[in-house]
Design an enzyme around this catalytic site. Structure first.
Site, PDB file in Angstrom:
ATOM      1  N   CYS A 106       1.213  -1.373  -0.114  1.00 41.99           N
ATOM      2  CA  CYS A 106       0.200   0.026   0.164  1.00 41.99           C
ATOM      3  C   CYS A 106       0.936   1.093  -0.289  1.00 41.99           C
ATOM      4  CB  CYS A 106      -1.133  -0.010   1.540  1.00 41.99           C
ATOM      5  SG  CYS A 106      -1.247   1.688   1.668  1.00 41.99           S
ATOM      6  N   CYS A 151       0.514   3.378   2.962  1.00 44.06           N
ATOM      7  CA  CYS A 151       1.492   3.125   3.945  1.00 44.06           C
ATOM      8  C   CYS A 151       2.790   3.267   3.336  1.00 44.06           C
ATOM      9  CB  CYS A 151       0.963   1.863   3.943  1.00 44.06           C
ATOM     10  SG  CYS A 151      -0.286   1.114   4.589  1.00 44.06           S
ATOM     11  N   CYS A 167      -4.791  16.045 -17.152  1.00 44.43           N
ATOM     12  CA  CYS A 167      -4.343  14.555 -16.460  1.00 44.43           C
ATOM     13  C   CYS A 167      -4.333  13.608 -16.922  1.00 44.43           C
ATOM     14  CB  CYS A 167      -6.550  14.594 -16.382  1.00 44.43           C
ATOM     15  SG  CYS A 167      -6.603  12.719 -16.255  1.00 44.43           S
ATOM     16  N   CYS A 201      -6.091  10.837 -18.860  1.00 41.07           N
ATOM     17  CA  CYS A 201      -6.987  11.768 -19.842  1.00 41.07           C
ATOM     18  C   CYS A 201      -5.581  11.403 -21.233  1.00 41.07           C
ATOM     19  CB  CYS A 201      -7.236  12.543 -19.836  1.00 41.07           C
ATOM     20  SG  CYS A 201      -8.785  13.122 -18.648  1.00 41.07           S
TER      21      CYS A 201
END
Length: 484
Positions: free
Chosen positions: A47, A50, A393, A396
């Site tokens: 993760c 984390c 983005c 995109c």
């Protein structure tokens, strides 16, 4: 028998990594028994959040140790320790829980900031009393003037239920110092006769009293909300330092005054703005934006340039709808009237629209803007597939080539239109785009239908979706990949 002993590799020994206890099923009970306050991070090795938290968590452990705090930090790899993850209902990572006094059944969810200072402060509040006891007029006066903002609870009985709620709020709102006073001389010194929570601040009105309702008592959530609202300045300057406060305030509307602060004539407009603010406290946050300073970065979001200052805008935070006066009027009466009209739903939002490029409808992918969207998307003779994107983005950009290819493939189809809209420069009345890219399909026929496309972003899947009338053909269920 000796052989069996050796098979048990996991002991209840407590080991540390960077000052953080490494916990598992066999040593968890021992850790609880040895530490009065144990903040445990349940994490997964894969993760990213984390991994980002790890250095701050280790620094917090060191800081707490250096000040001899009773609080200790521990971590559990929840993917390897399934029984613990199950016992404590861990469904996302990282999840932080505080165990007090060895109590395993009712851990407290961590609610502070995920950085070193946030973790240390939150635990400090829980290690000692969450509010400082003020014994006499001198200590009270020193406490009140110690910071720009302090909260003092005046309670006739510090053992009462209302005082306990106050202590509970104090242990959550860790960025403000809390004090408590019980002595009759302090009630007198501050002109109080009944239980009252007082916010002292070195700005605006200087002091705000929240008398405790004798029947209702104190509600922790409501007190927290009131303290948050009243601890903000009545009119905020939009700066790098106040940015988090402004967006973290959870106030549903923001009223913005855009000024060029190097113009003394424009600066005087703040007086009317400030005079209008008090009536809407908690409902509308008033913010001054310097168009030549830190505020320059947000101008494009409003379709403004520095030359447009001075001007006013109201923003509804839940959907970023923006409202504009017919004619800018900076008097407090006009500002109050305008805001009330927006709150009453009597003003339509001002929607941004770019100008359509001249060749917008001759390209394989039609370029839509706010002004042209309605006539194209809701054309009852066409099936229209629209990509809502942001120029910055990366997702995109990754699918741009596939979308162009799709446009080429369908450019000669009578009833299929492939289109795109820059959602940062164009706003639509009934469609709010929350993430980029968002793909919506508008089928032909009456009824203004809209279907969100959520499948794979490649030309073949797009085509199947279009050929099948805006739904993907049923495929055998694929096995979803679990994170390794």
């Amino acid at each position: 028998e000796e052989g069996e002993e050796e098979d048990e590799v996991l002991t209840d020994e407590l080991e540390e990594e960077d000052g953080v206890l490494v916990l598992h099923e066999h040593n968890f009970a021992r850790a609880l028994s040895e530490h009065r306050l144990l903040l445990v991070e349940f994490y997964a090795p894969w993760c990213h959040h984390c991994q980002r938290l790890a250095p701050a968590f280790a620094q917090a452990a060191t800081a707490l140790r250096n000040e001899s705090s009773p609080a200790q930090l521990g971590k559990v790899d929840a993917t390897a320790q399934a029984a613990l993850a199950n016992e404590f209902g861990i469904t996302s990572y990282p999840t932080l829980k505080l165990f007090r006094d060895g109590n395993r059944t009712h851990p407290v969810a961590y609610t502070g900031r995920l950085d070193t200072e946030g973790i240390v402060r939150w635990l400090q509040r829980r290690a000692g009393p969450s509010a400082t006891l003020l014994q006499d007029a001198d200590t009270a006066a020193a406490f009140v003037s110690s910071q720009d903002l302090v909260v003092v609870g005046f309670f006739k009985d510090l053992g009462s239920e209302v005082a306990q709620v106050f202590y509970e709020v104090a242990s959550e709102v860790v960025d403000v110092p809390f004090g408590v006073a019980e002595a009759a001389e302090l009630f007198q010194a501050y002109g109080l006769s009944t239980d009252t929570v007082v916010l002292f601040k070195k700005f605006d009105e200087g002091r705000t009293d929240f008398p405790v309702d004798a029947v209702q008592g104190l509600d922790a959530a409501e007190l927290t909300r009131l303290l948050r609202i009243h601890s903000l300045e009545l009119v905020m300057e939009f700066t790098n330092e106040t940015f988090d406060q402004i967006f973290g305030a959870k106030i549903p509307h923001h009223m913005l005054l855009f000024l060029n602060e190097s113009s003394s004539a424009q600066l005087t407009l703040r007086d009317g703005f400030r005079a209008a603010a008090d009536a809407f406290r908690g409902k509308v946050l008033f913010v001054v934006v310097d168009v030549t300073g830190f505020g320059a970065a947000v101008l494009s979001f409003f379709g403004l340039t520095p030359a447009d200052a001075p001007t006013l805008r109201l923003v509804k935070m839940e959907n970023n709808r923006k409202y504009q006066m017919e004619q800018d009027d900076f008097s407090d009466t006009a500002i109050r009237t305008f805001i009330q009209a927006v709150l009453d739903g009597k003003v339509k939002p001002r929607l941004l629209s770019a100008e359509p490029p001249e060749d917008w409808d001759t390209r394989p992918v039609k370029v839509l803007v706010g002004k042209t969207f309605e006539q194209v998307a809701f054309d009852e003779t066409k099936n229209v597939f629209v990509k809502f994107y942001a120029p910055w983005c990366s997702h995109c950009q990754e699918m741009a080539a596939a979308w162009e290819e799709l446009g080429e493939r369908y450019k000669d189809h009578e009833d299929i239109v492939i289109a795109e809209l820059d959602a940062t420069a164009n706003e639509l009345e009934n469609i709010t785009v929350h993430g980029f890219p968002t793909l919506h399909y508008f089928p032909a026929g009456p009824g203004r239908k809209m279907v969100e496309y959520k499948s794979a972003r490649d030309v073949e899947t797009f085509s199947k979706f279009l050929e099948n009338g805006g739904v993907l053909p049923e495929e055998p269920a694929a096995v979803s990949e679990a994170p390794q």
